[in-house]
Design a protein around this motif. Structure first.
Motif, mmCIF file in Angstrom:
data_model
loop_
_atom_site.group_PDB
_atom_site.id
_atom_site.type_symbol
_atom_site.label_atom_id
_atom_site.label_comp_id
_atom_site.label_asym_id
_atom_site.label_seq_id
_atom_site.Cartn_x
_atom_site.Cartn_y
_atom_site.Cartn_z
ATOM 1 N N CYS A 185 -8.478 -71.420 126.783
ATOM 2 C CA CYS A 185 -7.642 -72.393 126.086
ATOM 3 C C CYS A 185 -7.805 -73.784 126.685
ATOM 4 N N PHE A 186 -7.899 -74.753 125.789
ATOM 5 C CA PHE A 186 -7.923 -76.159 126.170
ATOM 6 C C PHE A 186 -6.721 -76.848 125.550
ATOM 7 N N VAL A 187 -5.988 -77.594 126.357
ATOM 8 C CA VAL A 187 -4.911 -78.453 125.859
ATOM 9 C C VAL A 187 -5.569 -79.766 125.456
ATOM 10 N N VAL A 188 -5.230 -80.259 124.268
ATOM 11 C CA VAL A 188 -5.866 -81.466 123.742
ATOM 12 C C VAL A 188 -4.820 -82.388 123.112
ATOM 13 N N GLN B 172 -2.136 -78.344 121.102
ATOM 14 C CA GLN B 172 -1.582 -79.696 121.214
ATOM 15 C C GLN B 172 -0.077 -79.539 121.341
ATOM 16 N N GLY B 173 0.455 -79.896 122.516
ATOM 17 C CA GLY B 173 1.873 -79.684 122.773
ATOM 18 C C GLY B 173 2.587 -80.941 123.220
ATOM 19 N N PRO C 32 4.717 -76.315 128.258
ATOM 20 C CA PRO C 32 3.620 -75.735 129.036
ATOM 21 C C PRO C 32 2.246 -76.280 128.618
ATOM 22 N N TRP C 33 2.147 -76.843 127.411
ATOM 23 C CA TRP C 33 0.883 -77.361 126.864
ATOM 24 C C TRP C 33 0.966 -78.869 126.677
ATOM 25 N N ASP C 34 1.551 -79.547 127.634
ATOM 26 C CA ASP C 34 1.802 -80.989 127.580
ATOM 27 C C ASP C 34 0.479 -81.759 127.384
ATOM 28 N N SER C 35 0.260 -82.236 126.157
ATOM 29 C CA SER C 35 -0.976 -82.947 125.808
ATOM 30 C C SER C 35 -0.969 -84.398 126.268
ATOM 31 N N SER C 36 0.194 -84.912 126.664
ATOM 32 C CA SER C 36 0.268 -86.311 127.091
ATOM 33 C C SER C 36 -0.468 -86.528 128.413
#
Length: 165
Positions: A26-29, A76-77, A82-86
């Motif tokens: 998984c990649f957060v974007v 994208q979160g 937990p998936w903070d994209s900022s």
């Protein structure tokens, strides 16, 4: 090299290999459409579309590739999730199926891998454990969710093994 053929794998070798197979990375974007376009164009990834969902107070968007395992996941979160994209694009976790989330989570905790998030209290059977040496978490997902995963993201794909099964 001796020129001799390698020994046939033992049952323990096969069992160990099965346990270590992850089913997705998984990649957060910060921009899921752009990430899908870029990765899809660069390496010919076929995506199953974007799912918009929520967990607790967080709304998020995710997409999975087809044709795995291993699958690629993009999330994208919002800030604080937990998936903070900022915080920018990054590798977030490796996903593993497990026969028992709580037992597997306890084992990882005992081995020194801190549990950083559990979705179990929010009605989702998965947890994240951080592997600090590589800066990536391990996601343990209950294998009872696999049929729904395959139906949603890659219909017709073969079932996958649990790492502890």
């Amino acid at each position: 090299m001796t020129g001799r053929p390698a020994a046939a794998p033992t049952e323990d070798d096969i069992e160990r290999k099965t346990r270590s197979v992850f089913y997705h990375v998984c990649f957060v974007v910060p921009d899921i459409e752009k990430a899908m376009e870029d990765l899809g164009g660069a390496v010919d990834v076929e995506w199953s579309g974007i799912l918009e969902d929520s967990l607790g107070e967080w709304d998020y968007r995710l997409a999975f590739s087809r044709g795995g395992p291993p699958y690629l996941e993009l999330v994208q979160g919002p800030p604080g999730s937990p998936w903070d994209s900022s915080r920018g694009a990054r590798c977030h976790h490796l996903g593993f199926w497990t026969e028992n989330v709580m037992e597997s989570s306890l084992r990882l905790s005992k081995e020194g891998f801190e549990r950083e998030f559990s979705a179990c209290p929010l009605g989702r059977p998965y947890v994240y454990h951080m592997v600090k040496s590589i800066g990536v978490s391990l996601e343990l997902m209950d294998i009872t969710r696999q049929e729904k995963f395959l139906d949603t993201w890659d219909p017709g794909a073969e079932p996958m093994s649990a790492f502890d099964g």
